[in-house]
Design a protein around this motif. Structure first.
Motif, PDB file in Angstrom:
ATOM      1  N   ILE A 292      17.975 -20.516  -4.200  1.00 39.96           N
ATOM      2  CA  ILE A 292      17.742 -20.180  -5.556  1.00 39.96           C
ATOM      3  C   ILE A 292      17.186 -21.727  -6.244  1.00 39.96           C
ATOM      4  O   ILE A 292      16.151 -21.799  -7.042  1.00 39.96           O
ATOM      5  CB  ILE A 292      18.919 -20.025  -6.364  1.00 39.96           C
ATOM      6  N   GLY A 293      17.737 -22.967  -5.456  1.00 35.63           N
ATOM      7  CA  GLY A 293      17.429 -24.020  -6.236  1.00 35.63           C
ATOM      8  C   GLY A 293      15.730 -24.451  -5.953  1.00 35.63           C
ATOM      9  O   GLY A 293      15.272 -24.909  -6.607  1.00 35.63           O
ATOM     10  N   ASN A 294      15.471 -24.004  -4.725  1.00 37.09           N
ATOM     11  CA  ASN A 294      14.139 -24.118  -4.336  1.00 37.09           C
ATOM     12  C   ASN A 294      13.152 -23.568  -5.313  1.00 37.09           C
ATOM     13  O   ASN A 294      12.091 -23.815  -5.931  1.00 37.09           O
ATOM     14  CB  ASN A 294      13.697 -23.860  -3.002  1.00 37.09           C
ATOM     15  N   MET A 295      13.451 -22.195  -5.691  1.00 37.42           N
ATOM     16  CA  MET A 295      12.722 -21.363  -6.818  1.00 37.42           C
ATOM     17  C   MET A 295      12.738 -22.136  -7.953  1.00 37.42           C
ATOM     18  O   MET A 295      11.548 -21.933  -8.684  1.00 37.42           O
ATOM     19  CB  MET A 295      13.227 -19.933  -6.694  1.00 37.42           C
ATOM     20  N   LEU A 296      13.903 -22.424  -8.334  1.00 40.95           N
ATOM     21  CA  LEU A 296      13.856 -23.132  -9.713  1.00 40.95           C
ATOM     22  C   LEU A 296      12.909 -24.030 -10.054  1.00 40.95           C
ATOM     23  O   LEU A 296      12.520 -24.564 -11.076  1.00 40.95           O
ATOM     24  CB  LEU A 296      15.226 -23.558 -10.139  1.00 40.95           C
ATOM     25  N   GLY A 297      12.459 -24.878  -9.174  1.00 38.83           N
ATOM     26  CA  GLY A 297      11.698 -26.101  -9.017  1.00 38.83           C
ATOM     27  C   GLY A 297      10.286 -25.612  -9.564  1.00 38.83           C
ATOM     28  O   GLY A 297       9.633 -26.383 -10.160  1.00 38.83           O
ATOM     29  N   GLY A 298      10.086 -24.260  -9.464  1.00 39.49           N
ATOM     30  CA  GLY A 298       8.692 -23.960 -10.015  1.00 39.49           C
ATOM     31  C   GLY A 298       8.842 -22.974 -11.201  1.00 39.49           C
ATOM     32  O   GLY A 298       7.811 -22.404 -11.708  1.00 39.49           O
ATOM     33  N   MET A 299       9.979 -23.190 -11.947  1.00 40.01           N
ATOM     34  CA  MET A 299      10.256 -22.388 -13.146  1.00 40.01           C
ATOM     35  C   MET A 299      10.375 -23.167 -14.304  1.00 40.01           C
ATOM     36  O   MET A 299      10.729 -24.328 -14.244  1.00 40.01           O
ATOM     37  CB  MET A 299      11.740 -21.634 -13.005  1.00 40.01           C
ATOM     38  N   ASP A 300      10.183 -22.712 -15.481  1.00 41.76           N
ATOM     39  CA  ASP A 300      10.048 -23.374 -16.824  1.00 41.76           C
ATOM     40  C   ASP A 300      11.484 -23.459 -17.195  1.00 41.76           C
ATOM     41  O   ASP A 300      11.985 -22.471 -18.137  1.00 41.76           O
ATOM     42  CB  ASP A 300       9.074 -22.634 -17.717  1.00 41.76           C
ATOM     43  N   VAL A 301      12.345 -24.226 -16.698  1.00 38.86           N
ATOM     44  CA  VAL A 301      13.799 -24.379 -17.022  1.00 38.86           C
ATOM     45  C   VAL A 301      13.867 -25.856 -17.609  1.00 38.86           C
ATOM     46  O   VAL A 301      13.187 -26.473 -16.640  1.00 38.86           O
ATOM     47  CB  VAL A 301      14.523 -23.742 -16.062  1.00 38.86           C
ATOM     48  N   ALA A 302      14.995 -26.088 -18.364  1.00 44.02           N
ATOM     49  CA  ALA A 302      15.512 -27.691 -18.392  1.00 44.02           C
ATOM     50  C   ALA A 302      16.374 -28.065 -17.404  1.00 44.02           C
ATOM     51  O   ALA A 302      16.262 -29.446 -17.040  1.00 44.02           O
ATOM     52  CB  ALA A 302      16.182 -27.582 -19.855  1.00 44.02           C
TER      53      ALA A 302
ATOM     54  N   ARG B 181      28.618 -12.639  -0.286  1.00 39.64           N
ATOM     55  CA  ARG B 181      29.554 -13.811   0.331  1.00 39.64           C
ATOM     56  C   ARG B 181      28.987 -14.364   1.637  1.00 39.64           C
ATOM     57  O   ARG B 181      29.072 -15.571   1.644  1.00 39.64           O
ATOM     58  CB  ARG B 181      30.938 -13.348   0.207  1.00 39.64           C
ATOM     59  N   PHE B 182      28.120 -13.463   2.354  1.00 32.52           N
ATOM     60  CA  PHE B 182      27.656 -14.166   3.794  1.00 32.52           C
ATOM     61  C   PHE B 182      26.502 -14.986   3.278  1.00 32.52           C
ATOM     62  O   PHE B 182      25.372 -14.443   2.369  1.00 32.52           O
ATOM     63  CB  PHE B 182      27.164 -12.796   4.517  1.00 32.52           C
ATOM     64  N   GLY B 183      26.406 -16.160   3.846  1.00 38.78           N
ATOM     65  CA  GLY B 183      25.594 -17.005   3.606  1.00 38.78           C
ATOM     66  C   GLY B 183      24.941 -17.552   2.196  1.00 38.78           C
ATOM     67  O   GLY B 183      24.062 -17.938   1.739  1.00 38.78           O
ATOM     68  N   TRP B 184      26.220 -17.585   1.413  1.00 34.99           N
ATOM     69  CA  TRP B 184      26.107 -17.805  -0.100  1.00 34.99           C
ATOM     70  C   TRP B 184      25.554 -19.127  -0.387  1.00 34.99           C
ATOM     71  O   TRP B 184      24.649 -19.396  -1.169  1.00 34.99           O
ATOM     72  CB  TRP B 184      27.228 -17.530  -1.135  1.00 34.99           C
ATOM     73  N   THR B 185      25.885 -20.100   0.672  1.00 33.67           N
ATOM     74  CA  THR B 185      25.273 -21.668   0.465  1.00 33.67           C
ATOM     75  C   THR B 185      23.674 -21.872   0.496  1.00 33.67           C
ATOM     76  O   THR B 185      22.944 -22.373  -0.026  1.00 33.67           O
ATOM     77  CB  THR B 185      25.954 -22.457   1.285  1.00 33.67           C
ATOM     78  N   THR B 186      23.466 -20.798   1.687  1.00 33.55           N
ATOM     79  CA  THR B 186      21.840 -20.565   1.876  1.00 33.55           C
ATOM     80  C   THR B 186      21.159 -19.855   0.693  1.00 33.55           C
ATOM     81  O   THR B 186      20.031 -20.500   0.263  1.00 33.55           O
ATOM     82  CB  THR B 186      21.700 -19.559   3.107  1.00 33.55           C
TER      83      THR B 186
ATOM     84  N   ILE C 208      15.055 -12.845  -4.029  1.00 36.02           N
ATOM     85  CA  ILE C 208      15.741 -13.849  -2.844  1.00 36.02           C
ATOM     86  C   ILE C 208      16.595 -13.018  -2.226  1.00 36.02           C
ATOM     87  O   ILE C 208      17.585 -12.616  -2.663  1.00 36.02           O
ATOM     88  CB  ILE C 208      16.225 -15.055  -3.971  1.00 36.02           C
ATOM     89  N   ALA C 209      16.793 -13.404  -0.930  1.00 31.13           N
ATOM     90  CA  ALA C 209      17.629 -12.817   0.055  1.00 31.13           C
ATOM     91  C   ALA C 209      19.011 -13.265  -0.265  1.00 31.13           C
ATOM     92  O   ALA C 209      19.206 -14.342  -0.397  1.00 31.13           O
ATOM     93  CB  ALA C 209      17.278 -13.060   1.529  1.00 31.13           C
ATOM     94  N   GLY C 210      20.141 -12.338  -0.344  1.00 30.67           N
ATOM     95  CA  GLY C 210      21.421 -12.644  -0.734  1.00 30.67           C
ATOM     96  C   GLY C 210      21.856 -12.444  -2.469  1.00 30.67           C
ATOM     97  O   GLY C 210      23.075 -12.629  -2.738  1.00 30.67           O
ATOM     98  N   VAL C 211      20.763 -12.329  -3.252  1.00 27.03           N
ATOM     99  CA  VAL C 211      21.001 -12.200  -4.404  1.00 27.03           C
ATOM    100  C   VAL C 211      21.156 -10.733  -4.790  1.00 27.03           C
ATOM    101  O   VAL C 211      20.368  -9.891  -4.409  1.00 27.03           O
ATOM    102  CB  VAL C 211      19.723 -12.765  -5.234  1.00 27.03           C
ATOM    103  N   VAL C 212      22.073 -10.350  -5.393  1.00 26.37           N
ATOM    104  CA  VAL C 212      22.477  -8.660  -5.650  1.00 26.37           C
ATOM    105  C   VAL C 212      21.953  -8.414  -7.026  1.00 26.37           C
ATOM    106  O   VAL C 212      21.204  -7.538  -7.091  1.00 26.37           O
ATOM    107  CB  VAL C 212      24.232  -8.380  -5.675  1.00 26.37           C
ATOM    108  N   GLU C 213      22.212  -9.337  -8.155  1.00 29.78           N
ATOM    109  CA  GLU C 213      21.602  -8.965  -9.379  1.00 29.78           C
ATOM    110  C   GLU C 213      21.720 -10.229 -10.353  1.00 29.78           C
ATOM    111  O   GLU C 213      22.741 -11.243  -9.949  1.00 29.78           O
ATOM    112  CB  GLU C 213      22.425  -7.835 -10.239  1.00 29.78           C
ATOM    113  N   ASN C 214      21.236 -10.498 -11.158  1.00 31.64           N
ATOM    114  CA  ASN C 214      21.185 -11.577 -12.094  1.00 31.64           C
ATOM    115  C   ASN C 214      21.632 -11.092 -13.525  1.00 31.64           C
ATOM    116  O   ASN C 214      21.409 -10.012 -14.071  1.00 31.64           O
ATOM    117  CB  ASN C 214      19.864 -12.364 -12.024  1.00 31.64           C
TER     118      ASN C 214
END
Length: 243
Positions: free
Chosen positions: A155-165, A145-150, A208-214
């Motif tokens: 995550i959004g910045n990382m997705l820019g370099g990923m093969d996603v739609a 929860r701490f800093g989740w917006t960061t 990514i800092a703040g990510v626990v698991e996907n």
């Protein structure tokens, strides 16, 4: 099986009933979370009551733990079990390599820990969960929860370099409040549409800092039991390479 079941529940029940046959006396069994896994827990409870089956269940959520105790399954912690013979759980999507998206029920962290601590993982699902490419179901990512917006921005910045739609994200809500997992975290749902390289994305997210698991379960599932609304069941065995 009740005649009042919806067609989709009939499919889930068929898969759960078949998967329950893999559970043997004396096993330590990981018990998944979600509507399909709930049918499995109820069926195992019937076997405990009617057949004298003796197992130890390790639930992946408080909801599953409550249900398991209610139907007579002896519940222990993963610390007590140390290692499991088998985990049976549902999935939101699975592909031909039996890679999964999980976490629609909000228990992806405990689900992945329990599945990873098992000799074998069996997934139970209805036929609609089979996809050619993962990603139509929103990918859950558990974040502190701490800093989740960061964390969301990273995550959004990382997705820019990923093969996603797609790159849209939403904070999972429960009513008017953010959803809180059993471990006290938030969940971000990633609306990606298509995931071109699931192993790469799973690795990048967890750096990514703040990510626990996907919610990408890569090379964890051994067998998928697919239930159909007419009661038929298919077994997709990754080790045998066949249906």
């Amino acid at each position: 099986m009740s005649a009042d079941m919806s067609p989709i529940d009939k499919a889930k029940y068929a898969a759960a009933r078949r998967a329950a046959e893999f559970v043997e006396d004396g096993m330590r069994v990981g018990l998944g979370t979600g509507s399909t896994a709930a049918w499995l827990v109820r069926r195992l409870g019937e076997r405990v009551r009617d057949d004298g089956l003796k197992i130890h269940g390790v639930p992946t959520s408080t909801r599953t733990a409550d249900l398991a105790r209610e139907v007579g399954i002896e519940v222990i912690t993963l610390e007590e079990a140390r290692w499991l013979d088998l985990t049976i759980d549902g999935a939101d999507e699975f592909d031909a390599e039996l890679n999964l998206i999980k976490g629609g029920g909000g228990a992806l962290l405990q689900e992945k820990i329990v599945a990873s601590a098992s000799d074998r993982m069996i997934v139970i699902a209805d036929a609609a969960k089979a996809v050619e490419t993962l990603g139509m179901f929103p990918l859950p990512v558990e974040v502190i929860r701490f800093g989740w917006t960061t964390t969301q921005k990273l995550i959004g910045n990382m997705l820019g370099g990923m093969d996603v739609a797609g790159r849209e994200m939403s904070l999972r809500m429960e009513g008017e409040q953010p959803y809180i997992t059993d471990e006290g975290n938030h969940i971000l749902d990633l609306h990606l549409g298509r995931i071109g390289n699931a192993p790469q994305l799973a690795m990048a997210l967890n750096q990514i800092a703040g990510v626990v698991e996907n919610g990408l379960f890569i090379d964890i599932c051994d067998l998928v039991v697919i239930g159909h609304i007419d009661g038929r069941v298919e077994l997709c065995d990754i080790n045998a390479g066949k249906v």
